[in-house]
Design an enzyme around this catalytic site. Structure first.
Site, PDB file in Angstrom:
ATOM      1  CE1 TYR A  52      16.134  -8.221  -2.610  1.00  0.00           C
ATOM      2  CE2 TYR A  52      17.981  -8.427  -1.120  1.00  0.00           C
ATOM      3  CZ  TYR A  52      16.904  -8.980  -1.769  1.00  0.00           C
ATOM      4  OH  TYR A  52      16.607 -10.307  -1.554  1.00  0.00           O
ATOM      5  CG  LEU A 192      12.603 -13.668  11.891  1.00  0.00           C
ATOM      6  CD1 LEU A 192      13.200 -12.409  12.534  1.00  0.00           C
ATOM      7  CD2 LEU A 192      12.539 -14.807  12.898  1.00  0.00           C
ATOM      8  CE  LYS A 232      14.562  -4.338   7.512  1.00  0.00           C
ATOM      9  NZ  LYS A 232      13.434  -3.720   8.241  1.00  0.00           N
ATOM     10  CB  SER A 233      16.543  -6.347  12.350  1.00  0.00           C
ATOM     11  OG  SER A 233      16.019  -5.361  13.238  1.00  0.00           O
TER      12      SER A 233
HETATM   13  P1  NDP Z   1      12.303 -11.333   7.776  1.00  0.00           P
HETATM   14  O1  NDP Z   1      11.575 -12.604   7.954  1.00  0.00           O
HETATM   15  O2  NDP Z   1      13.756 -11.286   7.982  1.00  0.00           O
HETATM   16  O3  NDP Z   1      11.542 -10.287   8.665  1.00  0.00           O
HETATM   17  C1  NDP Z   1      11.875  -8.965   8.704  1.00  0.00           C
HETATM   18  C2  NDP Z   1      10.832  -8.276   9.597  1.00  0.00           C
HETATM   19  O4  NDP Z   1      10.891  -8.819  10.907  1.00  0.00           O
HETATM   20  C3  NDP Z   1      11.099  -6.819   9.681  1.00  0.00           C
HETATM   21  O5  NDP Z   1       9.837  -6.170   9.721  1.00  0.00           O
HETATM   22  C4  NDP Z   1      11.823  -6.664  11.015  1.00  0.00           C
HETATM   23  O6  NDP Z   1      11.532  -5.401  11.569  1.00  0.00           O
HETATM   24  C5  NDP Z   1      11.215  -7.773  11.834  1.00  0.00           C
HETATM   25  N1  NDP Z   1      12.155  -8.346  12.816  1.00  0.00           N
HETATM   26  C6  NDP Z   1      13.472  -8.630  12.651  1.00  0.00           C
HETATM   27  N2  NDP Z   1      13.990  -9.140  13.778  1.00  0.00           N
HETATM   28  C7  NDP Z   1      12.975  -9.195  14.684  1.00  0.00           C
HETATM   29  C8  NDP Z   1      12.890  -9.627  16.018  1.00  0.00           C
HETATM   30  N3  NDP Z   1      13.954 -10.100  16.655  1.00  0.00           N
HETATM   31  N4  NDP Z   1      11.687  -9.535  16.634  1.00  0.00           N
HETATM   32  C9  NDP Z   1      10.607  -9.034  16.005  1.00  0.00           C
HETATM   33  N5  NDP Z   1      10.632  -8.611  14.734  1.00  0.00           N
HETATM   34  C10 NDP Z   1      11.813  -8.688  14.067  1.00  0.00           C
HETATM   35  O7  NDP Z   1      11.887 -10.873   6.291  1.00  0.00           O
HETATM   36  P2  NDP Z   1      12.541 -10.399   4.950  1.00  0.00           P
HETATM   37  O8  NDP Z   1      11.457 -10.522   3.961  1.00  0.00           O
HETATM   38  O9  NDP Z   1      13.248  -9.123   5.091  1.00  0.00           O
HETATM   39  O10 NDP Z   1      13.609 -11.545   4.597  1.00  0.00           O
HETATM   40  C11 NDP Z   1      14.937 -11.514   5.053  1.00  0.00           C
HETATM   41  C12 NDP Z   1      15.891 -11.301   3.918  1.00  0.00           C
HETATM   42  O11 NDP Z   1      15.747 -12.316   2.932  1.00  0.00           O
HETATM   43  C13 NDP Z   1      15.657 -10.014   3.109  1.00  0.00           C
HETATM   44  O12 NDP Z   1      16.059  -8.888   3.823  1.00  0.00           O
HETATM   45  C14 NDP Z   1      16.447 -10.327   1.871  1.00  0.00           C
HETATM   46  O13 NDP Z   1      17.832 -10.135   2.115  1.00  0.00           O
HETATM   47  C15 NDP Z   1      16.117 -11.803   1.642  1.00  0.00           C
HETATM   48  N6  NDP Z   1      14.997 -12.021   0.714  1.00  0.00           N
HETATM   49  C16 NDP Z   1      15.239 -12.767  -0.414  1.00  0.00           C
HETATM   50  C17 NDP Z   1      14.242 -13.023  -1.336  1.00  0.00           C
HETATM   51  C18 NDP Z   1      14.539 -13.806  -2.541  1.00  0.00           C
HETATM   52  O14 NDP Z   1      13.713 -13.865  -3.468  1.00  0.00           O
HETATM   53  N7  NDP Z   1      15.695 -14.458  -2.628  1.00  0.00           N
HETATM   54  C19 NDP Z   1      12.874 -12.500  -1.153  1.00  0.00           C
HETATM   55  C20 NDP Z   1      12.698 -11.757   0.102  1.00  0.00           C
HETATM   56  C21 NDP Z   1      13.729 -11.564   0.986  1.00  0.00           C
HETATM   57  P3  NDP Z   1      12.723  -4.387  12.032  1.00  0.00           P
HETATM   58  O15 NDP Z   1      13.578  -4.108  10.837  1.00  0.00           O
HETATM   59  O16 NDP Z   1      11.959  -3.192  12.517  1.00  0.00           O
HETATM   60  O17 NDP Z   1      13.465  -5.093  13.148  1.00  0.00           O
END
Ligand code: NDP
Length: 276
Positions: A52, A192, A232-233
């Site tokens: 990352y 999410l 993630k947010s």
């Molecule tokens: P998430 O499912 O956590 O979704 C993130 C998205 O949802 C962002 O666009 C965020 O926007 C939005 N969001 C967050 N909270 C809310 C809410 N309460 N209401 C509406 N929308 C919301 O996806 P990620 O893919 O980021 O996965 C989470 C984490 O998992 C990553 O950040 C990483 O640390 C890990 N990961 C690990 C992987 C692996 O291979 N091991 C692969 C991918 C991810 P906003 O920021 O604008 O709130």
């Protein structure tokens, strides 16, 4: 007043909060701001990875928050190029340097990369780091049961946790029963996403009934099923919203209704092929 997140015990003795902050794909500066906001509101688990390019931001956010290092559970992950016993140690040292810490709570092999053929060597390296007390827990990410079988057979060491793509569309019947049998904790990445999940009538009706947001319903579903989740947010408001889920309970019927959104593995990356 910061909120408190419940913890669960891992096989090798550490306690992990059941909800933390995901940091991909934030850059270093945004990560520092989000990590600080999360720690101030009560988060005590932060998920990052070498891939990352934001570990330095995690360390900055931790220092900016004033929360003590030992109060925070930091997870990071390393890439394929470190898949050897010495490589795991080097990956650990580089991550520590970028984070500005002298130990890591949970270190994960990010992808098994079976085509590269070295993940069992990486696992031996992690087991050694655990023995040496450099890390408090060790685990895998995107490992299928066959990959887990192999590392357990070769070392006798069972991962504390496997981080996989899990949400209401991807309930992962291919992996979760194996984890339960082996006492491996399931951690949900992209808990999410895609955000169409949050518009599903099953979710929005529950959100109305419990006077919660759709995201809160999904995150409560994950934590009530015994998983660790890392939404993630980068929005301070949603960071707070996502942690504010421990004062209500879904019923067994609600949990089953959400699990009914499962799409039978569609869209789950095939970790026999995908990886870095
Ligand atoms: P998430 O499912 O956590 O979704 C993130 C998205 O949802 C962002 O666009 C965020 O926007 C939005 N969001 C967050 N909270 C809310 C809410 N309460 N209401 C509406 N929308 C919301 O996806 P990620 O893919 O980021 O996965 C989470 C984490 O998992 C990553 O950040 C990483 O640390 C890990 N990961 C690990 C992987 C692996 O291979 N091991 C692969 C991918 C991810 P906003 O920021 O604008 O709130």
């Amino acid at each position: 007043m910061p909120l408190t997140v419940p913890t669960i015990g891992l096989l090798h003795g550490a306690q992990i909060p059941v909800l933390g902050l995901g940091t991909a794909p934030m850059n270093g500066a945004d990560t520092a701001v989000a990590v600080r906001a999360a720690l101030e509101v009560g988060y005590r688990l932060i998920d990052t990875a070498e891939a990352y390019h934001n570990e330095a931001g995690v360390g900055q956010g931790l220092r900016d928050s004033g929360v003590k290092r030992h109060e925070v559970f930091i997870t990071t992950k390393f890439d394929r190029k470190w898949h050897s016993v010495d490589g795991a140690r080097q990956a650990f040292e580089y991550s520590c340097r970028r984070l500005g810490v002298d130990y890591i709570d949970l270190l994960l092999i990010h992808w098994p990369n079976p085509g590269h053929g070295q993940y069992a060597e990486a696992w031996k390296g992690l087991a050694r780091l655990l023995d040496q007390g450099a890390v408090r827990a060790i685990g895998t990410s995107n490992f299928k049961p066959a990959h887990l079988d192999r590392i357990i057979e070769e070392t006798g060491v069972v991962p504390d946790l496997n981080q996989i793509n899990l949400n209401p569309y991807k309930t992962r019947g291919d992996s979760v029963p194996y984890h339960v049998d082996h006492k491996i904790i399931t951690q949900c990445w992209s808990p999410l996403s895609p955000t169409e999940i949050l518009a599903e009538p099953v979710i929005t009706e529950l959100a109305d009934r419990y006077r919660r947001t759709p995201a809160q319903i999904v995150l409560r579903w994950q934590t009530q099923l015994g998983y660790v989740t890392i939404p993630k947010s980068s929005s301070p408001q949603r960071i707070r919203e996502n942690i504010s889920i421990f004062d209500f309970d879904l019923t067994a019927a609600d949990l089953a209704a959400i699990s009914g959104l499962d799409q039978d593995g569609v869209g789950v990356p095939d970790s026999d092929v995908v990886g870095h």
